[in-house]
Design a protein around this motif. Sequence first.
Motif, mmCIF file in Angstrom:
data_model
loop_
_atom_site.group_PDB
_atom_site.id
_atom_site.type_symbol
_atom_site.label_atom_id
_atom_site.label_comp_id
_atom_site.label_asym_id
_atom_site.label_seq_id
_atom_site.Cartn_x
_atom_site.Cartn_y
_atom_site.Cartn_z
ATOM 1 N N GLN A 32 88.450 23.911 -32.253
ATOM 2 C CA GLN A 32 88.875 24.152 -33.629
ATOM 3 C C GLN A 32 88.734 25.620 -34.014
ATOM 4 O O GLN A 32 88.978 25.987 -35.150
ATOM 5 C CB GLN A 32 88.076 23.274 -34.592
ATOM 6 N N GLY A 33 88.296 26.448 -33.073
ATOM 7 C CA GLY A 33 88.223 27.881 -33.323
ATOM 8 C C GLY A 33 86.854 28.396 -33.706
ATOM 9 O O GLY A 33 86.698 29.578 -33.974
ATOM 10 N N VAL A 34 85.860 27.539 -33.730
ATOM 11 C CA VAL A 34 84.502 27.999 -34.033
ATOM 12 C C VAL A 34 83.960 28.666 -32.770
ATOM 13 O O VAL A 34 83.925 28.034 -31.712
ATOM 14 C CB VAL A 34 83.596 26.816 -34.446
ATOM 15 N N PRO A 35 83.555 29.940 -32.850
ATOM 16 C CA PRO A 35 83.052 30.620 -31.647
ATOM 17 C C PRO A 35 81.808 29.933 -31.087
ATOM 18 O O PRO A 35 81.004 29.373 -31.835
ATOM 19 C CB PRO A 35 82.704 32.025 -32.140
ATOM 20 N N ALA A 36 81.680 29.972 -29.782
ATOM 21 C CA ALA A 36 80.512 29.382 -29.136
ATOM 22 C C ALA A 36 79.241 30.012 -29.685
ATOM 23 O O ALA A 36 79.138 31.219 -29.799
ATOM 24 C CB ALA A 36 80.590 29.584 -27.625
ATOM 25 N N GLY A 37 78.303 29.201 -30.059
ATOM 26 C CA GLY A 37 77.036 29.689 -30.592
ATOM 27 C C GLY A 37 77.052 29.983 -32.075
ATOM 28 O O GLY A 37 76.015 30.279 -32.650
ATOM 29 N N PRO A 78 93.629 22.331 -21.753
ATOM 30 C CA PRO A 78 94.705 23.165 -21.192
ATOM 31 C C PRO A 78 95.637 23.736 -22.258
ATOM 32 O O PRO A 78 96.057 24.892 -22.157
ATOM 33 C CB PRO A 78 95.449 22.207 -20.248
ATOM 34 N N GLY A 79 95.958 22.952 -23.282
ATOM 35 C CA GLY A 79 96.810 23.462 -24.354
ATOM 36 C C GLY A 79 96.155 24.603 -25.102
ATOM 37 O O GLY A 79 96.799 25.597 -25.441
ATOM 38 N N ALA A 80 94.855 24.475 -25.361
ATOM 39 C CA ALA A 80 94.125 25.539 -26.053
ATOM 40 C C ALA A 80 94.081 26.804 -25.203
ATOM 41 O O ALA A 80 94.225 27.916 -25.716
ATOM 42 C CB ALA A 80 92.706 25.073 -26.397
ATOM 43 N N LEU A 81 93.891 26.645 -23.910
ATOM 44 C CA LEU A 81 93.877 27.809 -23.017
ATOM 45 C C LEU A 81 95.247 28.480 -22.964
ATOM 46 O O LEU A 81 95.347 29.715 -22.951
ATOM 47 C CB LEU A 81 93.430 27.400 -21.616
ATOM 48 N N THR A 82 96.310 27.681 -22.947
ATOM 49 C CA THR A 82 97.665 28.238 -22.946
ATOM 50 C C THR A 82 97.920 29.011 -24.232
ATOM 51 O O THR A 82 98.462 30.122 -24.211
ATOM 52 C CB THR A 82 98.696 27.114 -22.767
ATOM 53 N N ASP A 83 97.534 28.443 -25.374
ATOM 54 C CA ASP A 83 97.694 29.142 -26.654
ATOM 55 C C ASP A 83 96.925 30.451 -26.656
ATOM 56 O O ASP A 83 97.425 31.486 -27.108
ATOM 57 C CB ASP A 83 97.218 28.266 -27.821
ATOM 58 N N ASN A 84 95.715 30.406 -26.142
ATOM 59 C CA ASN A 84 94.884 31.609 -26.095
ATOM 60 C C ASN A 84 95.536 32.680 -25.227
ATOM 61 O O ASN A 84 95.570 33.859 -25.578
ATOM 62 C CB ASN A 84 93.498 31.248 -25.561
ATOM 63 N N ALA A 91 99.055 40.162 -28.295
ATOM 64 C CA ALA A 91 98.170 41.254 -28.722
ATOM 65 C C ALA A 91 98.285 42.445 -27.772
ATOM 66 O O ALA A 91 98.296 43.599 -28.219
ATOM 67 C CB ALA A 91 96.725 40.760 -28.790
ATOM 68 N N ASP A 92 98.384 42.182 -26.480
ATOM 69 C CA ASP A 92 98.542 43.278 -25.517
ATOM 70 C C ASP A 92 99.850 44.024 -25.739
ATOM 71 O O ASP A 92 99.888 45.257 -25.717
ATOM 72 C CB ASP A 92 98.493 42.740 -24.076
ATOM 73 N N ARG A 93 100.937 43.289 -25.974
ATOM 74 C CA ARG A 93 102.235 43.937 -26.206
ATOM 75 C C ARG A 93 102.215 44.756 -27.491
ATOM 76 O O ARG A 93 102.732 45.871 -27.524
ATOM 77 C CB ARG A 93 103.354 42.895 -26.264
ATOM 78 N N VAL A 94 101.621 44.214 -28.539
ATOM 79 C CA VAL A 94 101.530 44.959 -29.801
ATOM 80 C C VAL A 94 100.697 46.219 -29.596
ATOM 81 O O VAL A 94 101.047 47.306 -30.057
ATOM 82 C CB VAL A 94 100.947 44.077 -30.926
#
Length: 111
Positions: A32-37, A78-84, A91-94
């Motif tokens: 859900q986007g909460v950072p680990a820890g 896997p879907g979350a990793l693909t989105d990431n 971000a790299d292209r920008v």
Amino acid sequence: MTAPATPDRPATWTEALDRLEAHADHTEQMLQGVPAGATGSTPEPWLPPSDLGPLPNELVPRARLLLARQQQLMAAIPGALTDNRRQQQVADRVGRATTTPPTPIYLDVTA
């Protein structure tokens, strides 16, 4: 340098299932986007019980629900990793399009 501490094995089946549920909770939060820890608690590594005997019948429904939950989480990863990965590529292209590479300031003519 000291080796990392080996986590304790659960003493009861209830404790083993509690630990697995804590891992599932942690995984859901990360998906859900909460950072680990960020929640202040990271579950310790899970080790399967080796000396508890068979799972008691009264805990079988709980274990089945937990298994289904874990399977759903594994399918979502896997879907979350693909989105990431896609977000990182954008971000790299920008970054490449909006910044100029650094130019050298000094030239060492004595070397």
